[in-house]
Design a protein around this motif. Structure first.
Motif, PDB file in Angstrom:
ATOM      1  N   ILE A 162      -8.523   2.798   0.444  1.00  0.00           N
ATOM      2  CA  ILE A 162      -8.127   2.487   1.816  1.00  0.00           C
ATOM      3  C   ILE A 162      -8.443   3.671   2.723  1.00  0.00           C
ATOM      4  CG2 ILE A 162      -6.264   1.612   3.268  1.00  0.00           C
ATOM      5  CD1 ILE A 162      -7.031  -0.052   0.665  1.00  0.00           C
ATOM      6  N   THR A 163      -9.154   3.420   3.801  1.00  0.00           N
ATOM      7  CA  THR A 163      -9.443   4.486   4.761  1.00  0.00           C
ATOM      8  C   THR A 163      -8.280   4.667   5.716  1.00  0.00           C
ATOM      9  OG1 THR A 163     -11.772   3.828   4.675  1.00  0.00           O
ATOM     10  CG2 THR A 163     -11.132   5.346   6.426  1.00  0.00           C
ATOM     11  N   ASN A 164      -7.850   3.566   6.331  1.00  0.00           N
ATOM     12  CA  ASN A 164      -6.774   3.593   7.320  1.00  0.00           C
ATOM     13  C   ASN A 164      -5.993   2.287   7.244  1.00  0.00           C
ATOM     14  OD1 ASN A 164      -9.505   4.669   8.775  1.00  0.00           O
ATOM     15  ND2 ASN A 164      -7.818   6.074   9.176  1.00  0.00           N
ATOM     16  N   ALA A 165      -4.850   2.259   7.919  1.00  0.00           N
ATOM     17  CA  ALA A 165      -4.080   1.017   8.011  1.00  0.00           C
ATOM     18  C   ALA A 165      -3.408   0.937   9.373  1.00  0.00           C
ATOM     19  CB  ALA A 165      -3.036   0.945   6.908  1.00  0.00           C
ATOM     20  N   ILE A 166      -3.311  -0.294   9.873  1.00  0.00           N
ATOM     21  CA  ILE A 166      -2.544  -0.572  11.084  1.00  0.00           C
ATOM     22  C   ILE A 166      -1.325  -1.363  10.642  1.00  0.00           C
ATOM     23  CG2 ILE A 166      -2.524  -1.648  13.364  1.00  0.00           C
ATOM     24  CD1 ILE A 166      -5.563  -1.421  13.401  1.00  0.00           C
ATOM     25  N   LEU A 167      -0.145  -0.792  10.877  1.00  0.00           N
ATOM     26  CA  LEU A 167       1.101  -1.356  10.374  1.00  0.00           C
ATOM     27  C   LEU A 167       1.995  -1.754  11.538  1.00  0.00           C
ATOM     28  CD1 LEU A 167       1.657   1.454   7.727  1.00  0.00           C
ATOM     29  CD2 LEU A 167       0.675  -0.802   7.295  1.00  0.00           C
ATOM     30  N   GLY A 168       2.432  -2.997  11.523  1.00  0.00           N
ATOM     31  CA  GLY A 168       3.265  -3.496  12.606  1.00  0.00           C
ATOM     32  C   GLY A 168       4.729  -3.591  12.208  1.00  0.00           C
ATOM     33  N   LEU A 205       0.850  -1.188   0.000  1.00  0.00           N
ATOM     34  CA  LEU A 205       0.000   0.000   0.000  1.00  0.00           C
ATOM     35  C   LEU A 205       0.879   1.229   0.000  1.00  0.00           C
ATOM     36  CD1 LEU A 205      -1.436   0.896   3.498  1.00  0.00           C
ATOM     37  CD2 LEU A 205       0.127  -1.017   3.209  1.00  0.00           C
ATOM     38  N   ASP A 206       0.304   2.367  -0.387  1.00  0.00           N
ATOM     39  CA  ASP A 206       1.086   3.596  -0.414  1.00  0.00           C
ATOM     40  C   ASP A 206       0.411   4.682   0.413  1.00  0.00           C
ATOM     41  OD1 ASP A 206      -0.976   4.693  -1.944  1.00  0.00           O
ATOM     42  OD2 ASP A 206       0.159   4.694  -3.815  1.00  0.00           O
ATOM     43  N   HIS A 207       1.070   5.841   0.490  1.00  0.00           N
ATOM     44  CA  HIS A 207       0.567   6.935   1.317  1.00  0.00           C
ATOM     45  C   HIS A 207      -0.640   7.634   0.693  1.00  0.00           C
ATOM     46  CE1 HIS A 207       3.835   6.914   4.303  1.00  0.00           C
ATOM     47  NE2 HIS A 207       4.620   6.532   3.302  1.00  0.00           N
ATOM     48  N   ARG A 208      -0.988   7.271  -0.536  1.00  0.00           N
ATOM     49  CA  ARG A 208      -2.174   7.849  -1.192  1.00  0.00           C
ATOM     50  C   ARG A 208      -3.408   6.984  -0.953  1.00  0.00           C
ATOM     51  NH1 ARG A 208       2.058   8.279  -4.682  1.00  0.00           N
ATOM     52  NH2 ARG A 208       1.419   6.402  -5.823  1.00  0.00           N
ATOM     53  N   HIS A 209      -3.275   6.039  -0.018  1.00  0.00           N
ATOM     54  CA  HIS A 209      -4.400   5.176   0.379  1.00  0.00           C
ATOM     55  C   HIS A 209      -4.854   4.269  -0.761  1.00  0.00           C
ATOM     56  CE1 HIS A 209      -5.370   7.110   4.371  1.00  0.00           C
ATOM     57  NE2 HIS A 209      -4.452   7.904   3.865  1.00  0.00           N
ATOM     58  N   SER A 210      -3.872   3.789  -1.526  1.00  0.00           N
ATOM     59  CA  SER A 210      -4.127   2.801  -2.562  1.00  0.00           C
ATOM     60  C   SER A 210      -3.358   1.534  -2.213  1.00  0.00           C
ATOM     61  CB  SER A 210      -3.687   3.321  -3.937  1.00  0.00           C
ATOM     62  OG  SER A 210      -4.423   4.483  -4.291  1.00  0.00           O
ATOM     63  N   ALA A 232     -18.007  -0.493   2.850  1.00  0.00           N
ATOM     64  CA  ALA A 232     -17.593  -0.157   4.216  1.00  0.00           C
ATOM     65  C   ALA A 232     -17.424   1.341   4.423  1.00  0.00           C
ATOM     66  CB  ALA A 232     -16.295  -0.880   4.549  1.00  0.00           C
ATOM     67  N   ASP A 233     -17.931   1.825   5.558  1.00  0.00           N
ATOM     68  CA  ASP A 233     -17.664   3.211   5.958  1.00  0.00           C
ATOM     69  C   ASP A 233     -16.177   3.409   6.215  1.00  0.00           C
ATOM     70  OD1 ASP A 233     -20.359   3.710   5.816  1.00  0.00           O
ATOM     71  OD2 ASP A 233     -20.701   3.603   7.975  1.00  0.00           O
ATOM     72  N   GLU A 234     -15.542   2.388   6.804  1.00  0.00           N
ATOM     73  CA  GLU A 234     -14.109   2.425   7.064  1.00  0.00           C
ATOM     74  C   GLU A 234     -13.503   1.112   6.592  1.00  0.00           C
ATOM     75  OE1 GLU A 234     -13.007   3.394  11.071  1.00  0.00           O
ATOM     76  OE2 GLU A 234     -14.580   4.910  11.275  1.00  0.00           O
ATOM     77  N   TYR A 235     -12.460   1.204   5.760  1.00  0.00           N
ATOM     78  CA  TYR A 235     -11.787   0.014   5.237  1.00  0.00           C
ATOM     79  C   TYR A 235     -10.334   0.047   5.716  1.00  0.00           C
ATOM     80  CZ  TYR A 235     -10.272  -3.500   1.813  1.00  0.00           C
ATOM     81  OH  TYR A 235      -9.757  -4.615   1.196  1.00  0.00           O
ATOM     82  N   TRP A 236     -10.023  -0.818   6.681  1.00  0.00           N
ATOM     83  CA  TRP A 236      -8.719  -0.843   7.326  1.00  0.00           C
ATOM     84  C   TRP A 236      -7.872  -1.994   6.786  1.00  0.00           C
ATOM     85  CZ3 TRP A 236      -6.932   2.007  11.792  1.00  0.00           C
ATOM     86  CH2 TRP A 236      -7.832   2.983  12.249  1.00  0.00           C
ATOM     87  N   LEU A 237      -6.615  -1.705   6.459  1.00  0.00           N
ATOM     88  CA  LEU A 237      -5.671  -2.746   6.110  1.00  0.00           C
ATOM     89  C   LEU A 237      -4.786  -3.062   7.302  1.00  0.00           C
ATOM     90  CD1 LEU A 237      -4.513  -1.884   2.476  1.00  0.00           C
ATOM     91  CD2 LEU A 237      -6.367  -3.372   3.243  1.00  0.00           C
ATOM     92  N   LEU A 238      -4.513  -4.341   7.493  1.00  0.00           N
ATOM     93  CA  LEU A 238      -3.651  -4.820   8.569  1.00  0.00           C
ATOM     94  C   LEU A 238      -2.432  -5.456   7.911  1.00  0.00           C
ATOM     95  CD1 LEU A 238      -6.415  -6.620  10.702  1.00  0.00           C
ATOM     96  CD2 LEU A 238      -5.797  -4.189  10.700  1.00  0.00           C
ATOM     97  N   ALA A 239      -1.239  -4.914   8.168  1.00  0.00           N
ATOM     98  CA  ALA A 239      -0.071  -5.380   7.426  1.00  0.00           C
ATOM     99  C   ALA A 239       1.221  -5.055   8.158  1.00  0.00           C
ATOM    100  CB  ALA A 239      -0.042  -4.730   6.046  1.00  0.00           C
TER     101      ALA A 239
END
Length: 222
Positions: free
Chosen positions: A205-211, A82-87, A106-113
């Motif tokens: 992409i709305t948001n992402a949680i990155l570990g 994913l990139d900073h442009r939410h793609s 989805a109102d909010e689409y979160w990526l987990l990566a």
């Protein structure tokens, strides 16, 4: 504790009783489904993934079909990059059409990566994948080549023959020498007759949680 569990802990806090929740595919989302079991009787679930559907059903969730749903509160999924442009690019599972339906609902689409999947430029090692109606195979292969890509029809790994999606269509993996014009290429291929969907999630992409597994810390993309 693994970095996947740290990511899942953050994601669980976003799920509230009464929500309609989308769960995609992959091991981290699967862990989220398991860890959210205390909400099993308080939320209803949609998923584009047969594996996740089976897991959610076994755990006792109410699983509904997207065709009967016009809105999802929040959805979680993985990605290749994913990139900073939410793609994002999503290619491996071949279920991107159904994933895009969930993402759009989805109102909010979160990526987990993992954190290293957040990039400034998409890697051309990852193909742009097209789900294609069988009758449009030659047309699409020709157009991809005309745009400078190298198209390959995906074959099944467990039997002799081509890979078919859950929708009964073909998958074409398209490798391009550069992704500098990815958005434009994606638009042209999306508009081509017979292309059902592409694996490029353009600004979806709305948001992402990155570990970060090296530091066991969590970063967010908003």
């Amino acid at each position: 504790m693994s970095i996947s569990k740290f990511i899942v802990q953050q994601a669980i806090s976003l799920i509230k009783p009464g929500m309609t929740v989308g769960f995609g595919g992959g091991s981290t989302v699967g862990l989220l489904v398991k860890e959210s079991a205390n909400l099993v009787n308080q939320i209803q679930v949609l998923t584009p993934s047969p594996t996740t559907r089976q897991l959610a059903t076994v755990l006792g969730y109410t699983v509904i079909d997207p065709q009967y749903c016009d809105r999802i509160d929040i959805a979680f999924d993985g990605c290749d990059q994913l990139d900073h442009r939410h793609s994002a690019l999503k290619s491996g599972g071949g279920i991107h059409t159904n994933e895009k339906i969930i993402a759009t609902l989805a109102d909010e689409y979160w990526l987990l990566a993992p954190k290293n999947r957040l990039v400034t430029q998409f890697s051309t090692d990852i193909p742009l994948v097209l789900e294609v109606l069988p009758k449009a195979l030659a047309l699409v292969m020709h157009r991809v080549a005309a745009l400078g890509g190298q198209p390959t029809v995906r074959t099944a790994s467990n039997r002799d023959g081509l890979t078919l999606t859950d929708n009964g269509n073909l998958l074409i993996d398209c490798h391009f020498p550069s992704y500098n014009q990815l958005s434009n290429i994606n638009q042209q291929l999306s508009a081509l007759a017979g292309v059902v969907e592409t694996s490029f999630f353009d600004h979806l992409i709305t948001n992402a949680i990155l570990g970060d597994p090296d530091t066991n810390t969590i970063n967010y993309l908003y």
